[in-house]
Design a protein around this motif. Structure first.
Motif, PDB file in Angstrom:
ATOM      1  N   SER A  36       0.833  -1.274   0.078  1.00  0.00           N
ATOM      2  CA  SER A  36       0.000   0.146   0.097  1.00  0.00           C
ATOM      3  C   SER A  36       0.883   1.264   0.023  1.00  0.00           C
ATOM      4  CB  SER A  36      -1.054   0.113   1.331  1.00  0.00           C
ATOM      5  OG  SER A  36      -0.152  -0.200   2.687  1.00  0.00           O
ATOM      6  N   TYR A  57      -5.858  -0.631  -8.031  1.00  0.00           N
ATOM      7  CA  TYR A  57      -5.155  -1.663  -6.790  1.00  0.00           C
ATOM      8  C   TYR A  57      -3.674  -1.700  -7.303  1.00  0.00           C
ATOM      9  CZ  TYR A  57      -9.833  -2.795  -5.470  1.00  0.00           C
ATOM     10  OH  TYR A  57     -11.202  -2.663  -5.316  1.00  0.00           O
ATOM     11  N   ASN A  58      -3.490  -1.690  -8.348  1.00  0.00           N
ATOM     12  CA  ASN A  58      -1.630  -1.934  -8.832  1.00  0.00           C
ATOM     13  C   ASN A  58      -1.190  -0.598  -9.367  1.00  0.00           C
ATOM     14  OD1 ASN A  58      -1.901  -4.566  -8.164  1.00  0.00           O
ATOM     15  ND2 ASN A  58      -2.721  -4.987 -10.075  1.00  0.00           N
ATOM     16  N   GLN A  74       3.411  -1.436  -6.451  1.00  0.00           N
ATOM     17  CA  GLN A  74       2.321  -1.209  -5.424  1.00  0.00           C
ATOM     18  C   GLN A  74       1.221  -1.937  -5.777  1.00  0.00           C
ATOM     19  OE1 GLN A  74       1.167   2.819  -4.985  1.00  0.00           O
ATOM     20  NE2 GLN A  74       0.107   2.516  -3.075  1.00  0.00           N
ATOM     21  N   CYS A  75       1.204  -3.059  -5.070  1.00  0.00           N
ATOM     22  CA  CYS A  75       0.507  -4.452  -5.390  1.00  0.00           C
ATOM     23  C   CYS A  75      -0.981  -4.390  -4.503  1.00  0.00           C
ATOM     24  CB  CYS A  75       1.024  -5.624  -5.340  1.00  0.00           C
ATOM     25  SG  CYS A  75       1.413  -5.936  -3.656  1.00  0.00           S
ATOM     26  N   GLY A  76      -1.323  -3.700  -3.788  1.00  0.00           N
ATOM     27  CA  GLY A  76      -2.585  -3.606  -3.051  1.00  0.00           C
ATOM     28  C   GLY A  76      -2.155  -5.065  -1.789  1.00  0.00           C
ATOM     29  N   SER A  77      -2.787  -4.796  -0.647  1.00  0.00           N
ATOM     30  CA  SER A  77      -2.494  -5.727   0.502  1.00  0.00           C
ATOM     31  C   SER A  77      -3.158  -7.144   0.142  1.00  0.00           C
ATOM     32  CB  SER A  77      -3.029  -5.135   1.529  1.00  0.00           C
ATOM     33  OG  SER A  77      -4.654  -4.712   1.629  1.00  0.00           O
ATOM     34  N   ASN A  81      -2.667 -10.593  -3.767  1.00  0.00           N
ATOM     35  CA  ASN A  81      -2.178  -9.712  -4.630  1.00  0.00           C
ATOM     36  C   ASN A  81      -0.356  -9.680  -4.379  1.00  0.00           C
ATOM     37  OD1 ASN A  81      -4.300  -8.399  -5.244  1.00  0.00           O
ATOM     38  ND2 ASN A  81      -4.444  -7.308  -3.330  1.00  0.00           N
TER      39      ASN A  81
END
Length: 181
Positions: A36, A57-58, A74-77, A81
């Protein structure tokens, strides 16, 4: 196999590029994966931070710091993911991958903003069993200890040279936190 099937099914030759806008052939000294955190949380605004792809989200960035070329995802939690990001990096030309994340709290004796690495944790990982096409009760609730404890100790020692304190503590992990670590 997973990546090859995903690329074939989606009719792409570079799923890393399709998802994150990062070409797998391009060399990167580091790839940061952060569920995040925006890159400005880690790098100063003086660094050359270039947005490659913005998604709900990405998102992905390319960062130039000193002599380093860095891919930042930034891959999301969540474990799923993180698995997606790691799978996309399978064929990438990356020297090292760095995970950066945060946990709300371990216990009250640990101050906010303390840098912690797990010395052991309780595993409730629900993602990895899907690679084995079975979900067994015995995969839940196990105590997991890092296999690379000597390397972790070396990093802690090196960090102290820069007045950065990293401590090892027990953590309780849901599948997302467990897999992220």
């Amino acid at each position: 196999d997973v990546i090859n099937k995903a690329e074939s099914h989606n009719q792409v030759t570079d799923i890393l590029y399709a998802v994150y806008g990062i070409h797998k052939e391009d060399y990167y000294d580091l790839a940061f994966i952060a569920p995040s955190w925006y890159p400005e949380k880690i790098f100063s605004e003086d660094e050359n931070i270039i947005l490659l792809k913005k998604g709900v989200y990405n998102s992905s960035y390319e960062i130039y710091k000193d002599d380093l070329k860095i891919a930042y995802i930034q891959c999301g939690s969540g474990a799923s993911n993180l698995v997606d990001a790691m799978l996309c990096l399978t064929n990438a030309n990356v020297n090292k991958i760095v995970f950066v994340g945060a946990v709300g709290s371990l216990y009250k004796e640990i101050d906010i903003a303390t840098i912690v690495t797990p010395k052991e944790c309780m595993s409730f990982d629900g993602v990895i069993p899907f690679f084995y096409k079975k979900l067994e009760k015995k995969t839940y609730g196990l105590t997991i200890k890092p296999e690379n404890i000597d390397y972790i100790d070396k990093i802690i020692s090196e960090s102290l040279k820069y007045n950065i304190s990293v401590i090892k503590e027990k953590v309780f992990c849901t599948d997302s936190i467990m897999l992220e670590y």
